[in-house]
Design an enzyme around this catalytic site. Structure first.
Site, short mmCIF file in Angstrom:
data_model
loop_
_atom_site.label_atom_id
_atom_site.label_comp_id
_atom_site.label_asym_id
_atom_site.label_seq_id
_atom_site.Cartn_x
_atom_site.Cartn_y
_atom_site.Cartn_z
N HIS A 13 55.04 48.77 85.40
CA HIS A 13 55.06 49.08 86.81
C HIS A 13 56.32 49.85 87.21
O HIS A 13 56.29 50.68 88.12
CB HIS A 13 54.91 47.80 87.61
CG HIS A 13 54.17 48.01 88.86
ND1 HIS A 13 52.90 48.56 88.87
CD2 HIS A 13 54.51 47.83 90.14
CE1 HIS A 13 52.51 48.67 90.11
NE2 HIS A 13 53.46 48.24 90.91
N ARG A 63 48.35 49.75 96.14
CA ARG A 63 48.86 48.51 95.52
C ARG A 63 49.61 47.74 96.61
O ARG A 63 50.66 48.17 97.06
CB ARG A 63 49.78 48.85 94.36
CG ARG A 63 49.06 49.47 93.15
CD ARG A 63 50.06 49.77 92.05
NE ARG A 63 49.45 50.03 90.76
CZ ARG A 63 49.34 51.25 90.21
NH1 ARG A 63 49.79 52.30 90.85
NH2 ARG A 63 48.79 51.40 89.03
N ARG A 120 43.98 47.24 97.47
CA ARG A 120 43.81 46.20 96.46
C ARG A 120 44.55 44.94 96.91
O ARG A 120 45.66 45.00 97.41
CB ARG A 120 44.37 46.67 95.11
CG ARG A 120 44.06 45.68 94.00
CD ARG A 120 44.49 46.22 92.66
NE ARG A 120 45.93 46.29 92.56
CZ ARG A 120 46.56 46.81 91.51
NH1 ARG A 120 45.86 47.30 90.49
NH2 ARG A 120 47.86 46.83 91.46
N GLU A 140 39.70 45.87 84.29
CA GLU A 140 40.97 46.10 83.59
C GLU A 140 41.23 45.03 82.53
O GLU A 140 42.33 44.94 81.99
CB GLU A 140 42.13 46.20 84.59
CG GLU A 140 42.20 45.10 85.62
CD GLU A 140 43.33 45.28 86.63
OE1 GLU A 140 44.19 46.15 86.44
OE2 GLU A 140 43.34 44.54 87.61
N ASN A 152 45.21 51.05 82.60
CA ASN A 152 46.52 50.58 82.13
C ASN A 152 46.41 49.18 81.54
O ASN A 152 46.80 48.94 80.40
CB ASN A 152 47.53 50.54 83.29
CG ASN A 152 47.59 51.82 84.07
OD1 ASN A 152 47.21 52.86 83.54
ND2 ASN A 152 48.04 51.77 85.31
N ASP A 153 45.88 48.27 82.34
CA ASP A 153 45.74 46.91 81.82
C ASP A 153 44.63 46.83 80.78
O ASP A 153 44.74 46.05 79.84
CB ASP A 153 45.49 45.92 82.97
CG ASP A 153 46.79 45.53 83.64
OD1 ASP A 153 47.79 45.34 82.92
OD2 ASP A 153 46.83 45.44 84.88
N ARG A 172 52.48 46.56 78.09
CA ARG A 172 52.70 47.92 78.57
C ARG A 172 54.13 48.17 79.02
O ARG A 172 54.54 49.31 79.22
CB ARG A 172 51.71 48.27 79.70
CG ARG A 172 51.68 47.29 80.83
CD ARG A 172 50.47 47.51 81.72
NE ARG A 172 50.81 48.30 82.88
CZ ARG A 172 50.16 48.27 84.03
NH1 ARG A 172 49.11 47.49 84.17
NH2 ARG A 172 50.52 49.02 85.02
N CYS A 178 41.36 54.45 88.30
CA CYS A 178 42.65 54.52 89.00
C CYS A 178 43.82 54.18 88.09
O CYS A 178 44.95 54.04 88.53
CB CYS A 178 42.65 53.64 90.25
SG CYS A 178 42.28 51.93 89.90
C1 PEP Z 1 45.56 49.39 85.85
O1 PEP Z 1 45.78 48.31 85.30
O2 PEP Z 1 45.09 50.38 85.27
C2 PEP Z 1 45.84 49.56 87.29
C3 PEP Z 1 45.48 50.63 87.94
O3 PEP Z 1 46.53 48.57 87.91
P1 PEP Z 1 48.12 48.35 87.76
O4 PEP Z 1 48.69 49.53 87.03
O5 PEP Z 1 48.64 48.17 89.13
O6 PEP Z 1 48.18 47.08 86.95
MG MG Z 2 46.21 46.55 86.49
#
Ligand code: PEP
Ligand code: MG
Length: 584
Positions: free
Chosen positions: A198, A305, A341, A443, A466-467, A477, A514
């Site tokens: 993040h 977010r 979200r 995710e 991402n997750d 990550r 996203c």
């Molecule tokens: C993700 O996990 O891809 C996502 C968009 O949420 P975040 O990056 O806020 O965990």
């Molecule tokens: Mg996520």
């Protein structure tokens, strides 16, 4: 004599070139409040002090564990330092002295820590010994960490950053990063942190050139030293030579020119050569991004977010406060959709309110995070829903649930939203009617594999690559040591994305992406080929993705996506993507 140029390699997490003077975070004094406490408040203050000690110790342990895999010299040296810090937090003159000051001088814990540090420094002030001077710096560092964890009022670690600084730190939490002012900061670099965490996402959102995971760098730099952060190549250069400096100045002005050219695309449609239109929306982490969101020509916000409302504060935000913050983000979108979200803390995303531990800190990525936390604290989710529903009067909103693993979580969240609406109705307050669509983030591998069941309870699906990459590949990550293994092109990840996308398309519900993949033009052809027509990304990436779409032939992209999905090797997939991109 000018100092020798030094280069440190790290992860290039946010593009661009930053040139400026170093602001080394730990050397910046923290402005902490000082006040008297009443006699009957002493025990409570001592307890607060001990809670901050535990929290600081946990953070030090985390930093210590991050060293595994670092070059042996760095691991040994930094490990020794963190062990010393942990020891200091157990029983040292600093801790004993500060506690006794709280009791005898009846001052708050922050002031007690700072006064004790000054006393210790004074004791040794006339000893001109480099070793002692370094130990005093260590004590100050531990003290600053304690004060940061103590403060009821949020500490502003970057309140005094001179304009044009390059912020350097051992670690920047997402909360720290949210406090960086992009108008004052020219770049940032840290010793720990992964490319998809993040912190990295926030740095990209703020448009700050940044390098994370540049181990060993801090030992060689002081505040005010000249520094270059090369966010494209993952380099931190300390004391650059005149030649390096002028090369980078040239690079920087070329980049600025290219960026200005790209902004001309703002009012054009993201349409492929054969006429397919794709919606490009913005991911928003902080209100300060809104100007860039509008400038980039985003067609609404695809992922808001909501964690920003819970960061850097001591108390949970009230319904009214959340409503007002959301309204300010929805209005400028002028009727374009805004997908909000619900709270997604946990893992490397932290939120500070400790309010009776309603929001736990240091939650493991497999712990009580995302929707799980919201369902475990239904009053928290209901308050958030009430704020969102009220803000929905000012635009076109959608609600998105994070970290869903099964359909029952979505059903329970819907029940709570219905309860929030009933309560607003009883209060006679205006809110969005009909109730906004509720979507599910895909995710987690279980959500992807059960996507068809989730389509039955969801109004739309949004893929969080991402997750999804992190959990599928079991790679943190935010950890720079495994960053080279983090690969959204791994066939396992791509198959989960394809599986979920097909479930949404079959169920005829809207589908979007996203995660960070959506904002990287390298992946655009593949995503379009998999059926995505709605992509949400850091606003700064919109022009580049738009340009890629405008040069793309959809039929060719579909064909290439089919070939890619037949592959079993990530390297071959990467080659097929890069070859295809090179043709356009
Ligand atoms: C993700 O996990 O891809 C996502 C968009 O949420 P975040 O990056 O806020 O965990
Ligand atoms: Mg996520």
């Amino acid at each position: 004599m000018s100092k020798k140029e030094l280069k440190f390699e790290g992860l290039s997490v946010s593009p661009g070139i930053g040139i400026g003077k170093a602001f080394v975070r730990e050397s910046g004094a923290i402005a902490a409040p000082k006040y008297k406490i009443r006699h009957r408040e002493i025990n409570e203050e001592v307890e607060r002090f001990h809670r901050a000690i535990s929290r600081t110790r946990r953070q030090i342990t985390r930093l210590r564990s991050k060293l595994k895999g670092a070059p042996a010299t760095a691991e040994e040296e930094m490990g020794y330092l963190f062990d010393a810090y942990a020891h200091m937090l157990k029983n040292s003159r600093l801790i004993r002295g500060a506690e006794s000051r709280i009791q005898t001088e009846r001052i708050n814990a922050e002031a007690a820590v700072q006064t004790e540090i000054e006393e210790i420094a004074k004791t040794f002030s006339n000893m001109e010994d480099a070793y002692i001077a370094a130990r005093i710096e260590d004590i100050r560092d531990v003290g600053n960490r304690l004060v940061k964890n103590l403060s009821r009022a949020p500490v502003q670690p970057f309140a005094h950053v001179p304009k044009g600084s390059i912020v350097l730190a051992d670690i920047l939490t997402p909360e720290d990063t949210a406090q960086l002012n992009p108008n004052k900061t020219a770049g940032a670099a840290t010793m720990v942190g992964g490319a998809e965490g993040h912190t990295a996402i926030l740095l990209r959102a703020l448009g700050l050139p940044a390098v994370l995971g540049a181990e060993d760098m801090l030992r060689h730099v002081r505040t005010n030293d000249p520094v270059i952060v090369d966010g494209d190549r993952g380099l931190v250069i300390i004391h650059p030579t005149a030649e390096t400096q002028s090369t980078y100045e040239r690079l920087r002005s070329n980049q600025m020119r290219k960026n200005r050219q790209l902004t001309r695309l703002r009012d054009q449609k993201a349409k492929t050569r054969d006429g397919t239109v794709v919606a490009l929306r913005a991911n928003v982490e902080l209100p300060m991004e809104m100007e860039l969101v509008t400038r980039a020509g985003a067609e609404g916000i695809g992922l808001l977010r909501s964690e920003f409302m819970f960061m850097n504060r001591a108390k949970l935000p009230s319904e009214d406060e959340q409503y007002r913050a959301l309204r300010e983000l929805i209005r400028p979108m002028k009727g374009n959709p805004v997908t909000i979200r619900t709270l997604d803390v946990g893992g490397e995303k932290v939120a500070s309110p400790s309010d009776g531990d309603q929001i736990p800190v240091d939650v493991s990525p497999l712990g009580l995070r995302g929707i799980r936390l919201s369902l475990a604290r239904p009053e928290l989710l209901e308050t958030q829903f009430r704020a969102i529903l009220r803000a929905g009067v000012h635009g076109d909103i959608r609600i998105l649930l994070p970290m869903v693993t099964n359909a029952s979580e979505v059903r329970r969240a819907r029940d709570i939203m219905a309860r929030a609406a009933r309560r607003l109705k009883r209060r006679g307050v205006k809110f969005a009617r009909p109730l906004p669509p509720i979507g599910t983030m895909i995710e987690v591998p279980s959500a992807a594999l059960a996507a068809d069941s989730l389509t039955q309870v969801s109004d739309f699906l949004a893929i969080g690559s991402n997750d999804l990459t992190m959990y599928t590949l079991a790679i943190d990550r935010a950890d720079e040591h495994v960053a080279h293994l983090y690969d959204p092109l791994h066939p396992a990840v791509l198959r989960l994305i394809q599986f979920s996308a097909e479930a949404a398309l079959r169920a005829r519900i809207p589908l979007s992406m996203c995660g960070e993949m959506a904002g990287d033009p390298r992946f655009t052809a593949l995503l379009l080929g998999l059926g995505f027509r709605d992509l949400s990304m850091t606003a700064a990436n919109i022009p580049r993705v738009k340009q890629r779409i405008q040069r793309l032939d959809l039929a060719a992209a579909n064909h290439r996506a089919r070939t890619i999905m037949d592959q079993i090797d990530a390297g071959r997939i990467a080659a097929l993507i890069d070859d295809f991109n090179a043709l356009a």
